[in-house]
Design a protein around this motif. Sequence first.
Motif, mmCIF file in Angstrom:
data_model
loop_
_atom_site.group_PDB
_atom_site.id
_atom_site.type_symbol
_atom_site.label_atom_id
_atom_site.label_comp_id
_atom_site.label_asym_id
_atom_site.label_seq_id
_atom_site.Cartn_x
_atom_site.Cartn_y
_atom_site.Cartn_z
ATOM 1 N N GLY A 5 -7.535 -8.262 -19.605
ATOM 2 C CA GLY A 5 -7.142 -8.500 -17.820
ATOM 3 C C GLY A 5 -8.505 -8.342 -16.694
ATOM 4 N N LEU A 6 -9.387 -7.090 -16.636
ATOM 5 C CA LEU A 6 -10.590 -7.164 -16.427
ATOM 6 C C LEU A 6 -11.402 -9.140 -16.667
ATOM 7 C CD1 LEU A 6 -11.043 -3.566 -16.170
ATOM 8 C CD2 LEU A 6 -10.662 -5.295 -14.532
ATOM 9 N N MET A 8 -10.751 -11.469 -17.839
ATOM 10 C CA MET A 8 -10.267 -12.557 -17.235
ATOM 11 C C MET A 8 -10.877 -12.604 -15.543
ATOM 12 S SD MET A 8 -9.224 -14.709 -19.318
ATOM 13 C CE MET A 8 -7.802 -15.944 -18.552
ATOM 14 N N ALA A 9 -10.088 -11.384 -14.952
ATOM 15 C CA ALA A 9 -10.230 -11.334 -13.546
ATOM 16 C C ALA A 9 -11.978 -12.066 -13.133
ATOM 17 C CB ALA A 9 -10.202 -10.596 -12.729
ATOM 18 N N GLY A 10 -12.875 -11.165 -13.879
ATOM 19 C CA GLY A 10 -14.341 -11.248 -13.710
ATOM 20 C C GLY A 10 -14.682 -12.980 -13.911
ATOM 21 N N GLY A 11 -14.027 -13.336 -15.318
ATOM 22 C CA GLY A 11 -15.015 -14.866 -14.751
ATOM 23 C C GLY A 11 -13.780 -16.084 -13.586
ATOM 24 N N ILE A 12 -12.672 -15.746 -14.081
ATOM 25 C CA ILE A 12 -12.354 -16.003 -12.822
ATOM 26 C C ILE A 12 -13.554 -15.667 -11.439
ATOM 27 C CG2 ILE A 12 -10.481 -17.132 -10.973
ATOM 28 C CD1 ILE A 12 -8.360 -16.348 -13.832
ATOM 29 N N ALA A 13 -13.465 -14.598 -11.116
ATOM 30 C CA ALA A 13 -14.197 -14.174 -9.594
ATOM 31 C C ALA A 13 -15.720 -15.131 -10.389
ATOM 32 C CB ALA A 13 -14.310 -13.497 -9.788
ATOM 33 N N ALA A 14 -16.111 -15.208 -11.690
ATOM 34 C CA ALA A 14 -17.349 -15.906 -11.369
ATOM 35 C C ALA A 14 -17.711 -17.418 -11.175
ATOM 36 C CB ALA A 14 -18.334 -15.486 -13.462
ATOM 37 N N LEU A 15 -16.222 -18.241 -11.322
ATOM 38 C CA LEU A 15 -16.847 -19.446 -11.757
ATOM 39 C C LEU A 15 -17.076 -20.070 -9.710
ATOM 40 C CD1 LEU A 15 -14.223 -20.124 -14.525
ATOM 41 C CD2 LEU A 15 -16.577 -20.744 -14.173
ATOM 42 N N ILE A 16 -15.397 -18.674 -9.815
ATOM 43 C CA ILE A 16 -15.319 -19.413 -8.138
ATOM 44 C C ILE A 16 -16.756 -19.086 -7.183
ATOM 45 C CG2 ILE A 16 -14.237 -18.682 -5.624
ATOM 46 C CD1 ILE A 16 -12.057 -17.755 -7.558
ATOM 47 N N LEU A 17 -17.519 -17.617 -7.964
ATOM 48 C CA LEU A 17 -18.688 -17.616 -7.416
ATOM 49 C C LEU A 17 -19.702 -18.890 -7.099
ATOM 50 C CD1 LEU A 17 -20.224 -15.170 -5.234
ATOM 51 C CD2 LEU A 17 -21.035 -14.316 -7.940
ATOM 52 N N ILE A 18 -19.826 -19.443 -8.378
ATOM 53 C CA ILE A 18 -20.821 -20.287 -8.664
ATOM 54 C C ILE A 18 -20.249 -21.085 -8.349
ATOM 55 C CG2 ILE A 18 -21.243 -21.493 -10.687
ATOM 56 C CD1 ILE A 18 -21.204 -19.437 -12.205
ATOM 57 N N GLY A 19 -18.944 -22.092 -7.725
ATOM 58 C CA GLY A 19 -18.810 -23.000 -6.886
ATOM 59 C C GLY A 19 -18.846 -22.701 -5.483
ATOM 60 N N TYR A 78 -16.718 -9.856 -4.770
ATOM 61 C CA TYR A 78 -16.284 -8.761 -4.440
ATOM 62 C C TYR A 78 -15.531 -7.972 -5.830
ATOM 63 C CZ TYR A 78 -13.955 -3.921 -2.547
ATOM 64 O OH TYR A 78 -13.804 -2.923 -3.024
ATOM 65 N N VAL A 79 -14.777 -9.343 -5.970
ATOM 66 C CA VAL A 79 -14.430 -8.642 -6.937
ATOM 67 C C VAL A 79 -15.222 -8.702 -8.919
ATOM 68 C CG1 VAL A 79 -12.205 -10.020 -8.519
ATOM 69 C CG2 VAL A 79 -12.498 -10.564 -6.117
ATOM 70 N N LEU A 80 -15.700 -9.359 -8.663
ATOM 71 C CA LEU A 80 -16.755 -8.697 -9.347
ATOM 72 C C LEU A 80 -17.684 -7.621 -9.632
ATOM 73 C CD1 LEU A 80 -18.729 -12.314 -10.627
ATOM 74 C CD2 LEU A 80 -17.735 -11.066 -11.774
ATOM 75 N N TYR A 81 -17.742 -6.954 -8.446
ATOM 76 C CA TYR A 81 -18.307 -5.817 -8.686
ATOM 77 C C TYR A 81 -17.639 -5.016 -8.825
ATOM 78 C CZ TYR A 81 -19.034 -1.603 -6.000
ATOM 79 O OH TYR A 81 -19.339 -0.183 -5.821
ATOM 80 N N LEU A 82 -15.675 -5.249 -8.447
ATOM 81 C CA LEU A 82 -14.622 -3.946 -8.684
ATOM 82 C C LEU A 82 -14.840 -4.368 -10.295
ATOM 83 C CD1 LEU A 82 -12.569 -4.823 -6.323
ATOM 84 C CD2 LEU A 82 -13.471 -2.889 -6.241
ATOM 85 N N VAL A 83 -14.815 -5.317 -10.781
ATOM 86 C CA VAL A 83 -14.821 -5.521 -12.178
ATOM 87 C C VAL A 83 -15.859 -4.802 -12.535
ATOM 88 C CG1 VAL A 83 -14.828 -7.037 -14.074
ATOM 89 C CG2 VAL A 83 -13.319 -7.683 -12.145
ATOM 90 N N TYR A 84 -16.669 -4.769 -13.150
ATOM 91 C CA TYR A 84 -18.301 -3.730 -13.136
ATOM 92 C C TYR A 84 -17.625 -2.621 -13.127
ATOM 93 C CZ TYR A 84 -22.879 -2.102 -13.443
ATOM 94 O OH TYR A 84 -23.901 -1.801 -14.161
ATOM 95 N N LYS A 85 -17.562 -2.625 -11.947
ATOM 96 C CA LYS A 85 -17.433 -0.927 -11.509
ATOM 97 C C LYS A 85 -16.106 -0.491 -11.896
ATOM 98 C CE LYS A 85 -16.503 1.643 -7.627
ATOM 99 N NZ LYS A 85 -16.504 2.181 -6.365
#
Length: 116
Positions: A5-6, A8-19, A78-85
């Motif tokens: 789950g983390l 998937m959430a991190g991957g989606i957040a990374a794609l949104i961030l790059i976009g 911020y979601v990427l930060y939470l996933v990393y944490k």
Amino acid sequence: MKKFGLLMAGGIAALILIGNIGPMLALAISITILYFVYKQFIKANSNWEKVGWGIIGLAALLASASNIPAIIGIAAAYVLYLVYKNWNKTKQTFPKENHNDPFANFEKQWAEIKKK
């Protein structure tokens, strides 16, 4: 399952961030311009200068406010930060405290010391 789950959430957040990197840069530039316009507005002596800097500041403020995709990109960061944490976070359970035994809280105290 938690790591999936983390991931998937991190991957989606990374794609949104790059976009949304372009709008995020535009937001940073417009906020920087707004800051310098504010400084010049404070330094201005005549009313005409203040009106001119106010118009430029209003345009910069409207440019900043219209960057909704940049706000979505900041949320994705911020979601990427939470996933990393939370990636290697483990749930710690401690045994029930026994008030008669002086060594009953050793594991709990040792875990608190290791956190620091």
